[in-house]
Scaffold this active site. Sequence first.
Site, mmCIF file in Angstrom:
data_model
loop_
_atom_site.group_PDB
_atom_site.id
_atom_site.type_symbol
_atom_site.label_atom_id
_atom_site.label_comp_id
_atom_site.label_asym_id
_atom_site.label_seq_id
_atom_site.Cartn_x
_atom_site.Cartn_y
_atom_site.Cartn_z
ATOM 1 N N ASP A 165 23.424 -13.070 27.237
ATOM 2 C CA ASP A 165 22.882 -14.300 26.665
ATOM 3 C C ASP A 165 21.361 -14.373 26.745
ATOM 4 O OD1 ASP A 165 24.187 -16.968 25.626
ATOM 5 O OD2 ASP A 165 22.416 -17.546 26.761
ATOM 6 N N ILE A 193 24.476 -23.770 19.392
ATOM 7 C CA ILE A 193 23.659 -22.916 18.533
ATOM 8 C C ILE A 193 23.934 -23.217 17.064
ATOM 9 C CG2 ILE A 193 25.259 -20.951 18.388
ATOM 10 C CD1 ILE A 193 21.448 -20.713 18.940
ATOM 11 N N ALA A 194 25.149 -23.679 16.754
ATOM 12 C CA ALA A 194 25.472 -24.058 15.377
ATOM 13 C C ALA A 194 24.623 -25.247 14.939
ATOM 14 C CB ALA A 194 26.957 -24.377 15.259
ATOM 15 N N HIS A 235 32.987 -12.367 18.514
ATOM 16 C CA HIS A 235 32.198 -11.925 17.372
ATOM 17 C C HIS A 235 32.850 -10.793 16.588
ATOM 18 C CE1 HIS A 235 28.163 -13.598 19.144
ATOM 19 N NE2 HIS A 235 29.041 -14.541 18.853
ATOM 20 N N LYS A 241 23.523 -13.250 18.411
ATOM 21 C CA LYS A 241 23.457 -12.306 19.529
ATOM 22 C C LYS A 241 24.241 -12.883 20.714
ATOM 23 C CE LYS A 241 20.996 -15.038 22.042
ATOM 24 N NZ LYS A 241 21.659 -15.604 23.231
ATOM 25 N N ARG A 262 37.650 -25.354 14.794
ATOM 26 C CA ARG A 262 39.103 -25.390 14.985
ATOM 27 C C ARG A 262 39.640 -26.814 14.974
ATOM 28 N NH1 ARG A 262 39.149 -21.530 20.178
ATOM 29 N NH2 ARG A 262 37.273 -22.792 20.519
#
Length: 347
Positions: free
Chosen positions: A196, A28-29, A99, A117, A57
């Site tokens: 999801d 999604i990034a 989140h 979301k 990370r």
Amino acid sequence: MSRLNGNRAQAQAEHLKVNVAILGAGRIAHAMATTLVKMAADPHYADLVAPYAVAARDGERAAAFAAQYGFPVSYGSYEELLADPQVDLVYIATPHSLHAEQGIMCLQAGKNILVEKSFTANAAQARELLAVAEASGLLCTEAIWTRYMPSRRMIDDIVASGVIGEVKMVDANLCYPVSGKARMTDPMLAGGALLDVGVYPLNFIDMVLGPRPIDRIVTSMTPYETGVDAHDAITLHYADGTMATAQASMLVSSDRGGYIWGTDGYIVCQNINNVEGIDVYNNDHALVAHHDVPAQLTGYEYQVADAANAILDGLTECAAMPHADTVRIMELMDQVRNQWGLTYPFE
């Protein structure tokens, strides 16, 4: 605090754009990075937002991501990203279970946030995150793109016109075969269909019917081998006699349809996850109107633009997805999971 300080006039005078950073470097990034690059090149948005940084990370992964999309900055830790005074808005692109913790971390570092979301894993986490947001005076909004799209206003206008009479029932479904992704099946990541994909039918229903009292929820699910939900069916019985049904699955495909049924006709929305067209039928099942949805960059631009404009106006929430709506949906999903007897290991 943000270098923009909620002062649109000053930002415009100094030619400042909202610098957007992405926290996380998953699928999604990448979709958001593509959106930001397109927005920066589009005259409608070029003076509003700038793709600025990414953090993962793994520093090498973050650097490769930044190079792929032309982001000027990358970081190998979230803490480094949050220490950067040039970051105005952080898009949180990690699994649901992270989140709340990461959102609080961003807010405490003085960063506005756009949270993918589902907003959090449960309503308790949502309330905790929003309490921090409200105390901070910063923007905190949920990135569920369908709430921000022009199609939402189009559907609202069609319903309000009375062309289908009084709405009595809504049906929506969204199913994709996505069980091969670890985040979908891992209970520790709040995996499963509901948070999801199931969140979209519930939001579609909520956008059409609004926050009316629910008398009764009838629901069932088929579990995946890891214990999370694989298929879901949810029926909402409202106090005023209205009814709504939602279906979701991470194992199969569906038509992704949204259906609004009224006393004088009905509306068919093609693909509730990104409405492609809206058809209106009368009681004789004759097509009386077709509405095309405006062309878009990716569909994510609307939530980014709303968030950026809210920051420039010094707002703490977006009108398209206010905090009350986010909490209501999270509470509804908690109620559904409670009926299933499904809890996540960290709850």
